[in-house]
Design a protein around this motif. Structure first.
Motif, PDB file in Angstrom:
ATOM      1  N   UNK A  92       0.608  -1.109   0.340  1.00 22.00           N
ATOM      2  CA  UNK A  92       0.545   0.264  -0.264  1.00 22.00           C
ATOM      3  C   UNK A  92       0.753   1.558   0.029  1.00 22.00           C
ATOM      4  N   UNK A  93       1.082   2.222  -0.796  1.00 22.52           N
ATOM      5  CA  UNK A  93       1.316   3.602  -0.859  1.00 22.52           C
ATOM      6  C   UNK A  93       1.258   4.250  -0.012  1.00 22.52           C
ATOM      7  N   UNK A  94       1.812   5.245   0.087  1.00 24.14           N
ATOM      8  CA  UNK A  94       1.368   5.933   1.132  1.00 24.14           C
ATOM      9  C   UNK A  94       2.040   7.466   0.691  1.00 24.14           C
ATOM     10  N   UNK A  95       1.119   8.677   0.538  1.00 20.44           N
ATOM     11  CA  UNK A  95       2.064   9.770  -0.509  1.00 20.44           C
ATOM     12  C   UNK A  95       2.564  11.186   0.235  1.00 20.44           C
ATOM     13  N   UNK A  96       2.406  10.459   1.943  1.00 20.07           N
ATOM     14  CA  UNK A  96       3.293  11.811   3.002  1.00 20.07           C
ATOM     15  C   UNK A  96       4.255  11.664   2.818  1.00 20.07           C
TER      16      UNK A  96
END
Length: 210
Positions: A52-56
């Motif tokens: 799962x990707x996280x943009x922060x």
């Protein structure tokens, strides 16, 4: 009364972040001692799947830059994520698979958690999250998260001087420069003290990484 903020439902009386706080849990730590697991139980972090990707901001050993006040806007708009894994098994953890957009390292700080107390860099999840909040200007939130642990106040007490120095820097390079200056000064103090032995790591390079 409750409302949804980011990933979590909270009491509106609580002073909680309006940005996401998340965690990848690699199941390598003792669940009873893991600060990340406790934060998850308290609904203060959202567990993420490995792919799962996280943009922060992502606090990871693979980061190429040090966290700095210059990252405040990213934190405020996209949040903070941390990798929950054992320091003893860091080499076997597939951290590279996370591929963060904004991977960051933490500067020199000393752990206050019971497992790694007094050890530089080996922070628990809550310490890493709180340090990021503090450095990027969210000091009250940092204390809120740390206050969920009986030993949490000790982290600020041990690192107050450094945290304030980092929080007053401009960017990653200046944070690293202040880190190196602090380490070199402490090394000199220890070397000039009778029978003292240096226990600080060597200074980091002048690059953005620490």
């Amino acid at each position: 009364m409750k409302k949804k903020i980011g990933y979590i439902f909270v009491n509106i009386e609580d002073e909680l972040p309006e940005f996401p706080v998340a965690m990848w849990d690699f199941n390598q730590c003792d669940p009873k001692k893991c600060s990340g697991r406790k934060l998850a139980r308290l609904k203060l972090v959202k567990p993420l799947k490995v792919k799962q990707r996280f943009q922060g901001i992502v606090l990871t050993p693979t980061g190429e830059k040090c966290i700095s006040p210059n990252d405040r806007e990213i934190v405020e708009t996209k949040g903070i994520a941390v990798v929950d894994c054992s320091w003893a098994r860091i080499d076997e953890t597939p951290i590279a698979a996370l591929k963060p957009v904004h991977g960051r390292l933490l500067p020199f700080l000393v752990a206050a958690n019971p497992i790694n107390y007094g050890r530089p860099f080996q922070l628990s999840c809550v310490e890493a999250i709180a340090a990021t909040m503090y450095i990027t200007g969210f000091k009250k939130l940092a204390n809120f998260y740390l206050n969920k642990f009986s030993w949490g106040h000790s982290f600020i007490a041990l690192n107050k001087e450094l945290l304030d120095i980092y929080a007053n820097c401009i960017d990653s390079k200046s944070v690293v420069a202040e880190q190196n200056k602090y380490i070199e000064e402490e090394q000199r103090k220890q070397l000039t003290s009778k029978n003292a032995q240096p226990d600080f790591p060597s200074s980091a390079s002048d690059s953005d990484s620490d």
